[in-house]
Motif scaffolding. Structure first.
Motif, PDB file in Angstrom:
ATOM      1  N   LEU A 233     -41.588-124.834   6.033  1.00 42.82           N
ATOM      2  CA  LEU A 233     -40.378-125.620   6.235  1.00 42.82           C
ATOM      3  C   LEU A 233     -40.139-126.539   5.044  1.00 42.82           C
ATOM      4  O   LEU A 233     -39.006-126.655   4.541  1.00 42.82           O
ATOM      5  CB  LEU A 233     -40.505-126.439   7.523  1.00 42.82           C
ATOM      6  CG  LEU A 233     -39.283-127.256   7.951  1.00 42.82           C
ATOM      7  CD1 LEU A 233     -38.110-126.350   8.278  1.00 42.82           C
ATOM      8  CD2 LEU A 233     -39.636-128.134   9.151  1.00 42.82           C
ATOM      9  N   TYR A 234     -41.211-127.166   4.567  1.00 45.69           N
ATOM     10  CA  TYR A 234     -41.069-128.056   3.410  1.00 45.69           C
ATOM     11  C   TYR A 234     -40.779-127.274   2.132  1.00 45.69           C
ATOM     12  O   TYR A 234     -39.811-127.560   1.415  1.00 45.69           O
ATOM     13  CB  TYR A 234     -42.320-128.906   3.225  1.00 45.69           C
ATOM     14  CG  TYR A 234     -42.289-129.683   1.926  1.00 45.69           C
ATOM     15  CD1 TYR A 234     -41.345-130.694   1.721  1.00 45.69           C
ATOM     16  CD2 TYR A 234     -43.160-129.370   0.880  1.00 45.69           C
ATOM     17  CE1 TYR A 234     -41.288-131.380   0.512  1.00 45.69           C
ATOM     18  CE2 TYR A 234     -43.107-130.053  -0.326  1.00 45.69           C
ATOM     19  CZ  TYR A 234     -42.165-131.053  -0.502  1.00 45.69           C
ATOM     20  OH  TYR A 234     -42.094-131.718  -1.700  1.00 45.69           O
ATOM     21  N   LEU A 235     -41.612-126.269   1.841  1.00 46.89           N
ATOM     22  CA  LEU A 235     -41.499-125.559   0.566  1.00 46.89           C
ATOM     23  C   LEU A 235     -40.231-124.716   0.473  1.00 46.89           C
ATOM     24  O   LEU A 235     -39.635-124.593  -0.602  1.00 46.89           O
ATOM     25  CB  LEU A 235     -42.722-124.678   0.354  1.00 46.89           C
ATOM     26  CG  LEU A 235     -44.064-125.402   0.182  1.00 46.89           C
ATOM     27  CD1 LEU A 235     -45.192-124.398   0.057  1.00 46.89           C
ATOM     28  CD2 LEU A 235     -44.045-126.335  -1.015  1.00 46.89           C
ATOM     29  N   ASP A 236     -39.803-124.138   1.604  1.00 47.05           N
ATOM     30  CA  ASP A 236     -38.659-123.226   1.568  1.00 47.05           C
ATOM     31  C   ASP A 236     -37.327-123.904   1.870  1.00 47.05           C
ATOM     32  O   ASP A 236     -36.280-123.441   1.409  1.00 47.05           O
ATOM     33  CB  ASP A 236     -38.869-122.084   2.573  1.00 47.05           C
ATOM     34  CG  ASP A 236     -40.093-121.240   2.256  1.00 47.05           C
ATOM     35  OD1 ASP A 236     -40.534-121.269   1.093  1.00 47.05           O
ATOM     36  OD2 ASP A 236     -40.620-120.582   3.178  1.00 47.05           O
ATOM     37  N   GLU A 237     -37.353-124.982   2.655  1.00 48.28           N
ATOM     38  CA  GLU A 237     -36.111-125.622   3.071  1.00 48.28           C
ATOM     39  C   GLU A 237     -35.831-126.930   2.331  1.00 48.28           C
ATOM     40  O   GLU A 237     -34.739-127.135   1.785  1.00 48.28           O
ATOM     41  CB  GLU A 237     -36.149-125.880   4.586  1.00 48.28           C
ATOM     42  CG  GLU A 237     -36.240-124.627   5.433  1.00 48.28           C
ATOM     43  CD  GLU A 237     -34.955-123.819   5.395  1.00 48.28           C
ATOM     44  OE1 GLU A 237     -33.870-124.424   5.224  1.00 48.28           O
ATOM     45  OE2 GLU A 237     -35.031-122.582   5.523  1.00 48.28           O
ATOM     46  N   LEU A 238     -36.817-127.826   2.322  1.00 47.93           N
ATOM     47  CA  LEU A 238     -36.573-129.166   1.772  1.00 47.93           C
ATOM     48  C   LEU A 238     -36.780-129.231   0.264  1.00 47.93           C
ATOM     49  O   LEU A 238     -35.974-129.836  -0.457  1.00 47.93           O
ATOM     50  CB  LEU A 238     -37.479-130.173   2.479  1.00 47.93           C
ATOM     51  CG  LEU A 238     -37.260-131.654   2.167  1.00 47.93           C
ATOM     52  CD1 LEU A 238     -35.812-132.063   2.422  1.00 47.93           C
ATOM     53  CD2 LEU A 238     -38.208-132.511   2.995  1.00 47.93           C
ATOM     54  N   LEU A 239     -37.853-128.605  -0.219  1.00 43.15           N
ATOM     55  CA  LEU A 239     -38.196-128.728  -1.641  1.00 43.15           C
ATOM     56  C   LEU A 239     -37.112-128.219  -2.587  1.00 43.15           C
ATOM     57  O   LEU A 239     -36.824-128.884  -3.593  1.00 43.15           O
ATOM     58  CB  LEU A 239     -39.521-128.025  -1.924  1.00 43.15           C
ATOM     59  CG  LEU A 239     -40.020-128.094  -3.372  1.00 43.15           C
ATOM     60  CD1 LEU A 239     -40.191-129.535  -3.831  1.00 43.15           C
ATOM     61  CD2 LEU A 239     -41.321-127.319  -3.529  1.00 43.15           C
ATOM     62  N   PRO A 240     -36.472-127.066  -2.340  1.00 45.10           N
ATOM     63  CA  PRO A 240     -35.443-126.627  -3.289  1.00 45.10           C
ATOM     64  C   PRO A 240     -34.300-127.633  -3.456  1.00 45.10           C
ATOM     65  O   PRO A 240     -33.813-127.844  -4.569  1.00 45.10           O
ATOM     66  CB  PRO A 240     -34.946-125.316  -2.675  1.00 45.10           C
ATOM     67  CG  PRO A 240     -36.095-124.811  -1.884  1.00 45.10           C
ATOM     68  CD  PRO A 240     -36.728-126.041  -1.300  1.00 45.10           C
ATOM     69  N   THR A 241     -33.880-128.256  -2.360  1.00 44.72           N
ATOM     70  CA  THR A 241     -32.818-129.270  -2.444  1.00 44.72           C
ATOM     71  C   THR A 241     -33.307-130.495  -3.196  1.00 44.72           C
ATOM     72  O   THR A 241     -32.587-131.064  -4.027  1.00 44.72           O
ATOM     73  CB  THR A 241     -32.357-129.664  -1.030  1.00 44.72           C
ATOM     74  OG1 THR A 241     -32.001-128.487  -0.304  1.00 44.72           O
ATOM     75  CG2 THR A 241     -31.159-130.601  -1.097  1.00 44.72           C
ATOM     76  N   LEU A 242     -34.545-130.911  -2.902  1.00 48.43           N
ATOM     77  CA  LEU A 242     -35.132-132.042  -3.607  1.00 48.43           C
ATOM     78  C   LEU A 242     -35.252-131.750  -5.092  1.00 48.43           C
ATOM     79  O   LEU A 242     -34.891-132.586  -5.941  1.00 48.43           O
ATOM     80  CB  LEU A 242     -36.508-132.349  -3.004  1.00 48.43           C
ATOM     81  CG  LEU A 242     -37.344-133.427  -3.682  1.00 48.43           C
ATOM     82  CD1 LEU A 242     -36.643-134.772  -3.637  1.00 48.43           C
ATOM     83  CD2 LEU A 242     -38.731-133.520  -3.031  1.00 48.43           C
ATOM     84  N   HIS A 243     -35.718-130.558  -5.421  1.00 48.07           N
ATOM     85  CA  HIS A 243     -35.899-130.180  -6.827  1.00 48.07           C
ATOM     86  C   HIS A 243     -34.566-130.195  -7.575  1.00 48.07           C
ATOM     87  O   HIS A 243     -34.483-130.643  -8.729  1.00 48.07           O
ATOM     88  CB  HIS A 243     -36.538-128.800  -6.929  1.00 48.07           C
ATOM     89  CG  HIS A 243     -37.627-128.719  -7.943  1.00 48.07           C
ATOM     90  ND1 HIS A 243     -37.453-129.066  -9.260  1.00 48.07           N
ATOM     91  CD2 HIS A 243     -38.928-128.333  -7.834  1.00 48.07           C
ATOM     92  CE1 HIS A 243     -38.577-128.897  -9.915  1.00 48.07           C
ATOM     93  NE2 HIS A 243     -39.498-128.448  -9.083  1.00 48.07           N
TER      94      HIS A 243
END
Length: 353
Positions: A233-243
């Motif tokens: 959930l973090y790596l696939d959903e949240l991290l790309p937007t954060l990056h």
């Protein structure tokens, strides 16, 4: 529920809050608490810059040397290691140290082993870049926020404990209102970045003078203890937007008042990646940081995505620390770094006489 501002730092408020007195935050958060004897801290970001795999062993060795120097008298209470690649394609290793007492940091910095290594002619000829970006905010000049209560990272590691549930979070403007100094001071910037020694184009040693109320944010993510579902959930959903938001600030920060932005990954002494990351951003002012957070599409997408997935996050550890500092409590020095490194990009060259 208690205030984010510790009791000994509370004073009559001259600047009003953004929320009413009966405001209740939507979920619990906590802040670090320091003993009253702690009046100022030091945050030192020491960097090793290189380009290409051929230079990596020498860069790692330089990083280890700096870590070893932390074991000398008056070394930091806590430190961590990171790696990031900047817009220009250079790799950067950073060793981040935290001191509870700026006087101890000053003694460490001036000790012969540390001072002689930094000033050695060898730093100019070994094919690496080096930098040190150091700020020493007073306790009224920084705030913290944690979604957990144990093993606080960053400046939290030099605190003496953690608060109970705090009131000032969950609304725009709450970051500012966690600053003790914000009770009476708008923390406006005074002056500009100035190059006072050297020339970035020529390489060599360059010194940048800061200005009052530069804002520094460290915003972190730790997914070490997450299970497979939460990690995905973090790596696939949240991290790309954060990056995407962090890359915008790295590449276009000048347009919104961000002097320097680095999205870094934690590493061990051998350069292996750990399941932790954080963003380091230097801003002209807290106001500039707030304006981006509240209104820029890149941050609003991060904010929206977080609230879409937050109910599925139980082991992900999120936190941040934000500070402002006085010009006299800042050090920005660079050796053989490219001209877009850190504060070099936005610093004005003083006329030589």
């Amino acid at each position: 529920m208690e205030s984010a501002i510790d009791t000994h730092l509370v004073c009559p408020r001259a600047l009003s809050r953004r929320v009413p007195d009966n405001y209740e935050p939507p979920f619990p958060m906590w802040v670090g608490r320091a003993d009253e004897q702690v009046t100022q801290v030091t945050m030192a970001y020491l960097g090793v810059q290189y380009r290409g795999d051929a230079q990596r062993p020498a860069a790692l060795q330089a990083m280890r040397h700096l870590v070893d120097s932390f074991g000398l008298a008056d070394g930091p209470v806590h430190h961590d290691l990171t790696h990031h690649t900047d817009k220009q394609g250079y790799d950067n290793l950073m060793i981040v140290g935290y001191w509870r007492d700026p006087a101890a940091h000053c003694r460490w910095l001036r000790s012969p082993a540390v001072a002689n290594w930094w000033s050695s002619q060898d730093r100019l000829s070994e094919g690496l870049g080096f930098f040190r970006e150091i700020v020493s905010p007073r306790v009224e000049q920084f705030e913290t926020l944690y979604a957990f209560q144990d093993t606080l990272p960053g400046v939290g590691a030099v605190m003496d404990g953690v608060s109970g549930d705090i009131n000032e979070h969950g609304y725009w403007g709450s970051m500012r209102e966690r600053f003790p100094i914000a009770q009476t001071d708008w923390m406006q910037p005074v002056g500009d970045l100035r190059i006072v020694a050297g020339n970035p184009v020529d390489g060599g040693r360059v010194v940048v003078a800061g200005h009052d109320n530069i804002a520094l944010i460290r915003s972190g993510q730790d997914w070490i203890d997450t299970d497979a579902a939460e990690r995905a959930l973090y790596l696939d959903e949240l991290l790309p937007t954060l990056h995407a938001g962090m890359d915008f600030l790295r590449d276009n920060g000048e347009s919104v008042g961000c002097y320097s932005n680095r999205f870094v990954r934690s590493i061990d002494l051998d350069g292996n990646f750990l399941d932790e990351s954080y963003n380091i951003g230097h801003w002209r002012s807290l106001d500039k940081l707030e304006r981006w957070a509240e209104s820029h599409p890149t941050h609003l997408r991060i904010f929206t995505k977080f609230f879409q997935v937050v109910t599925g996050l139980t082991k992900l550890r999120l936190y941040h620390e934000v500070s402002v500092s006085d010009a006299r409590s800042q050090v920005f020095e660079y050796i053989n770094c490219h001209p877009q490194t850190g504060m070099l990009r936005d610093a004005h060259q003083e006329c030589l006489r």
